[in-house]
Design a protein around this motif. Structure first.
Motif, PDB file in Angstrom:
ATOM      1  N   SER A 267       0.736  -1.145   0.103  1.00 14.18           N
ATOM      2  CA  SER A 267      -0.285   0.286   0.114  1.00 14.18           C
ATOM      3  C   SER A 267       0.532   1.665  -0.309  1.00 14.18           C
ATOM      4  O   SER A 267       0.710   2.713  -0.646  1.00 14.18           O
ATOM      5  N   GLN A 268       1.828   1.075   0.291  1.00 15.17           N
ATOM      6  CA  GLN A 268       2.802   2.392   0.805  1.00 15.17           C
ATOM      7  C   GLN A 268       3.332   3.140  -1.097  1.00 15.17           C
ATOM      8  O   GLN A 268       3.800   4.154  -0.905  1.00 15.17           O
ATOM      9  N   LEU A 269       3.020   1.928  -1.744  1.00  9.74           N
ATOM     10  CA  LEU A 269       3.691   2.435  -3.158  1.00  9.74           C
ATOM     11  C   LEU A 269       2.799   4.100  -3.812  1.00  9.74           C
ATOM     12  O   LEU A 269       1.050   3.408  -3.507  1.00  9.74           O
ATOM     13  N   CYS A 270       2.828   4.948  -4.165  1.00  6.67           N
ATOM     14  CA  CYS A 270       2.303   5.517  -4.806  1.00  6.67           C
ATOM     15  C   CYS A 270       1.879   5.009  -6.151  1.00  6.67           C
ATOM     16  O   CYS A 270       1.902   4.340  -7.136  1.00  6.67           O
ATOM     17  N   CYS A 271       0.409   5.865  -6.255  1.00 10.70           N
ATOM     18  CA  CYS A 271      -0.314   5.439  -7.391  1.00 10.70           C
ATOM     19  C   CYS A 271       0.441   5.623  -8.244  1.00 10.70           C
ATOM     20  O   CYS A 271      -0.320   5.442  -9.757  1.00 10.70           O
ATOM     21  N   GLY A 272       1.098   6.353  -8.746  1.00 14.20           N
ATOM     22  CA  GLY A 272       1.734   7.336 -10.240  1.00 14.20           C
ATOM     23  C   GLY A 272       0.510   8.407 -10.419  1.00 14.20           C
ATOM     24  O   GLY A 272       1.461   9.170 -11.615  1.00 14.20           O
ATOM     25  N   PHE A 273       0.230   9.010  -9.728  1.00 15.71           N
ATOM     26  CA  PHE A 273      -0.359  10.304 -10.126  1.00 15.71           C
ATOM     27  C   PHE A 273       0.162  11.749 -10.498  1.00 15.71           C
ATOM     28  O   PHE A 273       0.877  11.541 -11.338  1.00 15.71           O
ATOM     29  N   GLY A 274       0.677  12.574  -9.557  1.00  8.89           N
ATOM     30  CA  GLY A 274       1.681  12.705  -8.632  1.00  8.89           C
ATOM     31  C   GLY A 274       1.831  14.481  -8.889  1.00  8.89           C
ATOM     32  O   GLY A 274       2.406  14.969 -10.207  1.00  8.89           O
ATOM     33  N   GLY A 275       0.157  14.417  -9.259  1.00 11.19           N
ATOM     34  CA  GLY A 275      -0.145  15.249 -10.243  1.00 11.19           C
ATOM     35  C   GLY A 275       0.695  15.366 -11.642  1.00 11.19           C
ATOM     36  O   GLY A 275      -0.285  14.948 -12.704  1.00 11.19           O
TER      37      GLY A 275
ATOM     38  N   SER B  44       1.946  12.639 -13.912  1.00 12.58           N
ATOM     39  CA  SER B  44       1.127  11.492 -14.865  1.00 12.58           C
ATOM     40  C   SER B  44       0.445  12.130 -16.294  1.00 12.58           C
ATOM     41  O   SER B  44       0.727  11.260 -17.210  1.00 12.58           O
ATOM     42  N   VAL B  45       0.921  13.414 -16.808  1.00  8.60           N
ATOM     43  CA  VAL B  45       0.471  13.404 -18.609  1.00  8.60           C
ATOM     44  C   VAL B  45       2.341  13.931 -18.907  1.00  8.60           C
ATOM     45  O   VAL B  45       2.222  13.829 -19.945  1.00  8.60           O
ATOM     46  N   LYS B  46       3.311  14.090 -17.335  1.00 11.46           N
ATOM     47  CA  LYS B  46       5.168  14.569 -18.902  1.00 11.46           C
ATOM     48  C   LYS B  46       5.398  13.119 -18.886  1.00 11.46           C
ATOM     49  O   LYS B  46       6.461  13.444 -19.607  1.00 11.46           O
ATOM     50  N   MET B  47       5.509  12.560 -17.431  1.00  7.15           N
ATOM     51  CA  MET B  47       5.581  11.313 -17.334  1.00  7.15           C
ATOM     52  C   MET B  47       4.933  10.064 -18.036  1.00  7.15           C
ATOM     53  O   MET B  47       4.763   9.046 -16.641  1.00  7.15           O
ATOM     54  N   PRO B  48       4.181  10.200 -19.019  1.00  9.63           N
ATOM     55  CA  PRO B  48       2.910   9.421 -19.218  1.00  9.63           C
ATOM     56  C   PRO B  48       2.585   8.036 -18.819  1.00  9.63           C
ATOM     57  O   PRO B  48       2.502   7.154 -18.058  1.00  9.63           O
ATOM     58  N   LYS B  49       4.506   7.972 -19.730  1.00 10.94           N
ATOM     59  CA  LYS B  49       4.614   6.492 -19.338  1.00 10.94           C
ATOM     60  C   LYS B  49       5.100   5.396 -17.649  1.00 10.94           C
ATOM     61  O   LYS B  49       4.522   3.982 -17.631  1.00 10.94           O
TER      62      LYS B  49
ATOM     63  N   PRO C  16      -3.256  16.804 -26.690  1.00 11.20           N
ATOM     64  CA  PRO C  16      -2.455  17.123 -25.974  1.00 11.20           C
ATOM     65  C   PRO C  16      -2.289  18.298 -24.578  1.00 11.20           C
ATOM     66  O   PRO C  16      -2.324  19.336 -25.728  1.00 11.20           O
ATOM     67  N   PRO C  17      -2.124  18.373 -23.684  1.00 16.44           N
ATOM     68  CA  PRO C  17      -0.994  16.869 -23.236  1.00 16.44           C
ATOM     69  C   PRO C  17      -2.227  16.714 -22.597  1.00 16.44           C
ATOM     70  O   PRO C  17      -1.518  15.329 -21.497  1.00 16.44           O
ATOM     71  N   LEU C  18      -3.666  16.069 -22.642  1.00 15.27           N
ATOM     72  CA  LEU C  18      -4.877  15.633 -21.920  1.00 15.27           C
ATOM     73  C   LEU C  18      -4.738  14.709 -22.329  1.00 15.27           C
ATOM     74  O   LEU C  18      -4.906  13.293 -21.852  1.00 15.27           O
ATOM     75  N   SER C  19      -4.234  14.094 -24.301  1.00 14.27           N
ATOM     76  CA  SER C  19      -3.876  12.998 -25.115  1.00 14.27           C
ATOM     77  C   SER C  19      -3.396  11.543 -23.885  1.00 14.27           C
ATOM     78  O   SER C  19      -3.237  11.307 -23.687  1.00 14.27           O
ATOM     79  N   ASN C  20      -2.091  12.365 -23.092  1.00 13.58           N
ATOM     80  CA  ASN C  20      -0.940  11.572 -22.399  1.00 13.58           C
ATOM     81  C   ASN C  20      -2.114  10.915 -20.502  1.00 13.58           C
ATOM     82  O   ASN C  20      -1.407   9.761 -20.594  1.00 13.58           O
ATOM     83  N   TRP C  21      -2.800  11.798 -20.574  1.00 11.94           N
ATOM     84  CA  TRP C  21      -3.940  10.950 -19.274  1.00 11.94           C
ATOM     85  C   TRP C  21      -4.559   9.729 -19.581  1.00 11.94           C
ATOM     86  O   TRP C  21      -4.717   8.535 -20.159  1.00 11.94           O
TER      87      TRP C  21
END
Lengths: 245, 480, 237
Positions: free
Chosen positions: A168-176, A179-184, B441-446
């Protein structure tokens, strides 16, 4: 007590029912609720992206909005953590706003923390039948040290079975903006979180930050494993229907 | 757009599609993390230990000039030679000159991150010297021609079958891939090399200023081999890796072993005060200490990032980082990976173009900060690095515009209220079954991997204002 | 290569002051201490040593020591031959050990006496089956033995042979490394090498699978000589 609500930008725009339910619960507990105009965002979106000047102006607006408030409560550990953890740094060279920021820090609370630690009302008489698991959001847990309050509220909901969430301690990957800057990378993280949610055997995922919940539920829906997701406030709102909040 | 952007993306893609790597990274970090929790709990009041570690390291950094001077004086008094290198190439030149002066043919090396930082092996090999990495993980990577992916477990991205295949040409026959066979093979391979090494190169976990000692921690014993058998020992250290005296050393050794691998003490902790005494039965007769700056002095002069110099290279932040967990070390592209690597690499290399992506390899979840045994606020430093990058003009124009717009909107709440109304009305092209499923983009990244709720037709602020206007706001007395 | 003064003054300028002439006030810190009774200390040491895969025993008489050595090494070929060089040792071992090896008639090759040049000494140790050393200290909390270098002791004795036996009096066991380092601080100069050895050589570099003996000793043994005044203790095993 007169309680000012900090709607938070995300709940305000996408999940107004969370704010509304928060208002109802606080009213039910005998407090007068107000929602100061002018409040918009804690500034975290710009801050986390390194745009400190933009963040500072947004933060100033928030501080101004709550200047006359007695107590401020918001439905997000992350937004409250932004105020507590970073406002002193943002205003380190502005003594006037630093003092105002300190004032806001002293009077602001995340919702579960406020209910359990300040109002001492762990049992709101809610009843909700589900097998639930709880994702402890990073900022609430690590920056505000909120660990027991949300669990206390959940445990007091009748008919609700709480199942442990693996890792449960793991971050969900959102991070504001992460999530769009490092989507993968973000997707890989939420994929693992989703894996653990499914592994828990729960049919309901609970949390205290809509950002994280939006991320996890958005992914679960995309992979066609939609599991009901609720903010603890929404859970209480549903569970307290019998007491007519 | 940075020319490095496609390279970074490729590295991330490679990592995310390498299932073994990702499983191995999970396994290794889970194991190390759980070992650490046990070892930390056992000590009682881990927070007190962290505070002590922080106090000691902060004190050293604040007095680094004094302690470095004391260290240099003391090492020279003991009969060692000290070399100061401003840049990686100066450090490499110093080592290669020592090697030439001794006509060295074989150099045996124990683990040294500084040697990776200055890319030492390449140059020595060009000089015709055979350099042997003796840490098992480092040796696997040397034979394979790769770089470490974890600061403590360098070859954790390799399967046992891959390791066996890497060693087969050396063995000249097929090797079974079970660990004892591979370990035994390396033991045999390495024996002669240890005995034939002309020079030993070691890293340094901590140098002790008061006595001119260097401390080295290994589990395999290769550090002892390298510092016992060759006639000449060269130790490489970053200039900040100092403790004032043995009193502080014991605290840091406790923190290091427990944080790195969950051991009470690593198998071999060696405190050397070289060179050997003239009548000692063995040990190196000649000792060179190479101290590297490489922009550490710039970091020291920068009050925001000075704290990053407290690092004791334990790797605890790697083992809790959810980003590292998904992509492993190679995706970072840097010698130092993980959260601490993302902090120090842009500063050490002083190159935003090449390393500007690293501060964004974090969701800012704070797990690194919580794990750090010397309390470096790693996630705070990452966000401050993003700001440094922004303020020095290294982020794209479009991003700046987006945040200007954000700033306007979120300092004018009434306008925001109207904008959200408009947004709710015009989002329909992107909506399916009540959820946003696509967007520009950047919404598409989501939306590529997740759905998003619709913008509410009435935001909460709008609803509340409406209710206020109608007089339907709930009040404590209005409830049934 | 940069000149020392330039290097140091650059740092001073980065710190925004000149380099202090005298030592800074030491950092003040406080860490929880670990302290147990001397009897418990020996027990803790041995438990920790064994938990890491080491073999160990407490003996009270030379006879017990002989029994123990026979049990541990009696099956090995070197124990049945008089082949010089299969056991390499420091020049001087604790008296118990000396007399035990004499009684057993297991010849010890003395590291620095048996070979004149360092290279030959290394070869000797590399070819030995067993290295025997004493120790200056033990650490209870971590199950560690500590040796310091000197002319009568080879560092390679505890390093190159596949087996390493340490013979040490129980009175040398301390609670923590902090206690030992404070004793070392009291010496005029630290030894050229102070080695803390905690179990056998280990690595988890291949798939995180623990593997013993990649470089250093594969088997480690400690023979603890009970020299406590309270001989009533019956903790031999």
């Amino acid at each position: 007590m007169k309680v000012s609500l900090f709607a938070t930008c995300l709940a305000n725009a996408l999940y107004p029912d969370v704010d509304l339910t928060m208002a109802k619960i606080l009213t039910y507990l005998g407090h007068t609720v107000d929602v100061p105009d002018g409040q918009a965002c804690c500034g975290q979106i710009a801050f986390n992206s390194g745009y400190f000047d933009d963040a500072r102006e947004v933060a100033r607006t928030l501080i101004d909005a709550f200047e006359k408030s007695e107590v401020v409560v918001g439905p997000s550990g992350s937004c409250i953590a932004m105020i507590h953890h970073y406002y002193p740094f943002l205003f380190e060279n502005d003594p006037v706003y630093l003092a105002k920021a300190e004032d806001l820090i002293h009077k602001s609370y995340e919702f579960t923390q406020f209910i359990v630690d300040v109002l001492h009302k762990p049992d709101l008489g809610a009843k909700y039948k589900a097998k639930a698991t709880y994702h402890p959001s990073c900022h609430a847990t690590r920056l505000l040290g909120i660990k027991d309050a949300p669990l206390t509220l959940i445990e007091h909901v009748q008919d609700l079975e709480l199942l442990p969430l693996p890792e449960s301690q793991l971050c969900c990957g959102f991070g504001g903006t992460f999530s769009v800057k490092m989507p993968k990378i973000s997707e890989a993280m939420v994929a693992e979180k989703a894996e653990h949610v499914l592994e828990s055997g729960a049919d309901l995922l609970l949390g205290l930050d809509m950002g994280c919940l939006m991320n996890i539920s958005g992914y679960l829906e995309k992979i066609n494993k939609p599991i009901k997701t609720m903010h603890i406030i929404q859970l209480l709102g549903e569970g307290m229907k019998n007491v007519h909040i | 757009m940075s020319t490095y952007k496609p390279i970074v993306e490729k590295r991330v893609d490679n990592a995310l599609t390498n299932d073994f790597l990702r499983k191995a990274t999970r396994r290794a970090t889970d194991r190390l993390r759980h070992n650490k929790y046990n070892a930390a709990d056992e000590l009682g009041d881990w927070e007190k230990w962290r505070l002590a570690g922080d106090t000691i390291r902060s004190h050293v950094i604040a007095n680094l000039d004094y302690y470095l001077k004391q260290l240099i004086t003391q090492v020279e008094k003991n009969g060692g030679h000290v070399h100061l290198a401003q840049t990686p190439s100066e450090a490499v030149d110093i080592v290669s000159k020592i090697a030439r002066d001794h006509g060295a043919k074989t150099i045996i090396k124990s683990k040294s991150m500084v040697s990776e930082e200055i890319h030492l092996n390449k140059v020595l090999e060009k000089d015709g010297i055979s350099v042997v990495e003796t840490d098992l993980g480092e040796y696997i990577l040397q034979v394979a021609g790769e770089v470490p992916s974890h600061i403590i477990v360098p070859a954790m991205h390799k399967t046992r079958q891959q390791v066996a295949e890497i060693f087969e040409p050396l063995a000249g026959h097929p090797l079974s891939s079970d660990t004892p066979t591979l370990t035994k093979f390396v033991r045999q391979q390495m024996r002669q090399k240890f005995l034939q090494g002309d020079i030993g190169i070691t890293g340094c976990n901590f140098a002790v200023a008061e006595t001119g000692s260097i401390t080295m921690v290994t589990n395999e014993g290769n550090g002892r081999m390298v510092s016992t058998l060759p006639r000449v020992q060269i130790t490489l250290m970053g200039m900040e890796r100092i403790v004032p005296s043995f009193r502080e050393l014991s605290v840091l050794l406790n923190l290091l072993g427990r944080s790195a691998t969950g051991q009470r003490l690593s198998s071999y902790t060696t405190i050397l005060t070289p060179p050997k005494q003239s009548t000692d039965a063995d040990g190196p007769e000649e000792f060179h200490l190479v101290i590297l700056d490489h922009n550490r002095s710039e970091i020291l002069g920068d009050p925001t990032f000075r704290q990053s110099l407290k690092c004791i290279r334990c790797g605890a932040c790697f083992n809790v980082c959810p980003v590292y967990r998904q992509i492993g070390g190679h995706a970072y592209g840097s010698v130092y990976a993980g959260p601490i690597g993302s902090v120090i690499t842009p500063l050490l290399e002083n190159d935003w173009e090449k390393w500007g992506h690293l501060p964004y390899f974090s969701s800012l979840c704070g797990a690194c900060t919580e794990a750090c045994p010397v309390r470096i606020p790693l996630h705070d430093l990452l966000v401050k690095l993003r700001a440094r990058k922004t303020m020095t003009g290294h982020t794209p124009q479009i991003e700046k515009r987006i945040f200007q717009a954000y700033r306007y909107m979120f300092t004018h709440e009434k306008t925001l209220r109207q904008a959200l109304r408009l947004g709710a009305r015009f989002q329909f092209p992107f909506v399916q079954h009540d959820r946003i499923v696509s967007g520009p983009p950047p919404l598409s990244n989501w939306t590529k991997s997740k759905t998003l709720p619709k913008v509410a037709s009435k935001s909460f602020m709008y609803l509340w204002a409406e209710a206020k206007h109608k007089g339907t706001i709930p009040t404590p007395n209005s409830k049934e | 290569m940069t000149n020392t003064n330039d290097f140091i003054s650059l740092l001073a300028s980065k710190l925004g002051r000149s380099t202090p002439q005298s030592a800074p006030e030491p950092a003040a810190f406080d860490v929880p201490s670990f302290q147990v009774s001397s009897q418990e200390r020996v027990r803790t040491f041995l438990d920790n040593w064994q938990a890491l895969g080491g073999k160990g025993a407490i003996v009270k008489s030379p006879d017990e020591a002989i029994q123990c050595l026979q049990e541990w090494f009696g099956d090995l070929s070197f124990a049945q031959t008089t082949n010089q060089g299969t056991i390499v040792s420091w020049n001087l071992l604790p008296a118990f050990a000396e007399s035990a090896f004499t009684t057993l008639n297991w010849p010890l090759a003395r590291y620095s006496q048996a070979a004149p040049s360092p290279q030959d000494r290394h070869q000797l140790a590399a070819q030995a089956e067993l290295g025997v050393t004493g120790a200056d200290w033990g650490v209870a909390l971590s199950g560690t033995i500590v040796t310091s270098s000197n002319p009568q002791r080879g560092r390679a004795v505890s390093l190159l042979p596949p087996r390493h036996l340490t013979v040490m009096e129980t009175s040398k066991i301390r609670n923590t490394i902090a206690e030992i380092l404070s004793e070392v601080s009291a010496l005029e100069n630290p030894p050229a090498a102070l080695e803390f050895i905690t179990g056998p050589s280990r690595t988890s570099d291949i798939e995180m699978d623990l593997s013993i003996g990649v470089h250093g000793p594969i088997e480690v043994y400690v023979l603890l000589i009970d020299d406590s005044e309270d001989t009533a203790s019956n903790s031999s095993d």
